[in-house]
Write a protein that holds these residues in place. Structure first.
Motif, short mmCIF file in Angstrom:
data_model
loop_
_atom_site.label_atom_id
_atom_site.label_comp_id
_atom_site.label_asym_id
_atom_site.label_seq_id
_atom_site.Cartn_x
_atom_site.Cartn_y
_atom_site.Cartn_z
N ILE A 1 2.86 -3.32 1.99
CA ILE A 1 2.45 -3.55 0.60
C ILE A 1 0.95 -3.31 0.53
N GLY A 2 0.59 -2.22 -0.12
CA GLY A 2 -0.83 -1.84 -0.15
C GLY A 2 -1.29 -1.49 1.25
N ASP A 3 -2.37 -2.13 1.68
CA ASP A 3 -2.92 -1.89 3.01
C ASP A 3 -2.37 -2.85 4.07
N VAL A 4 -1.49 -3.74 3.67
CA VAL A 4 -1.01 -4.78 4.58
C VAL A 4 0.42 -4.48 5.03
#
Length: 108
Positions: free
Chosen positions: A44-47
């Motif tokens: 999710i996004g950068d994670v």
């Protein structure tokens, strides 16, 4: 005897347990577990989340009850009509023996 291990989404645990009880299978051990499947987690996004919360249900049954229990779990743990990634897995293993501690009775 067989050990059925079902790893399912936490939000599906209540309905699966209710339906197992209604089908005549009240004896279940439930554990909170974390893990990932073939998808290697969720990004999710950068994670990246590689430890997803799940519930593991442990059910020891006579061999002839296996198909009924698997059907109950499959029908109630699946998300959507065709299912989705992360709905879980069911593992079935042999159980050599079982004993009730309070009575020393062997078997189920």
């Amino acid at each position: 005897m067989l050990l059925i291990r079902a790893i399912i989404r936490p939000e599906k645990t209540g309905i699966v347990l209710s339906e197992l009880l209604a089908a005549g299978f009240p004896a279940v051990t439930k554990m909170d577990v974390f893990g990932r499947g073939k998808q290697k987690g969720i990004i999710i996004g950068d994670v990246q989340y590689d430890e997803i919360p799940k519930e593991m249900l442990l059910i020891v049954v006579n061999d002839e009850d296996k198909d009924d229990i698997v059907k109950v779990i499959m029908r109630n743990a699946r998300t959507g009509e065709k299912g989705n990634f992360g709905d879980g897995r069911i593992f079935i293993s042999q159980v050599l023996d079982a004993y009730t501690i309070s009575t020393a009775k062997q078997g189920l």
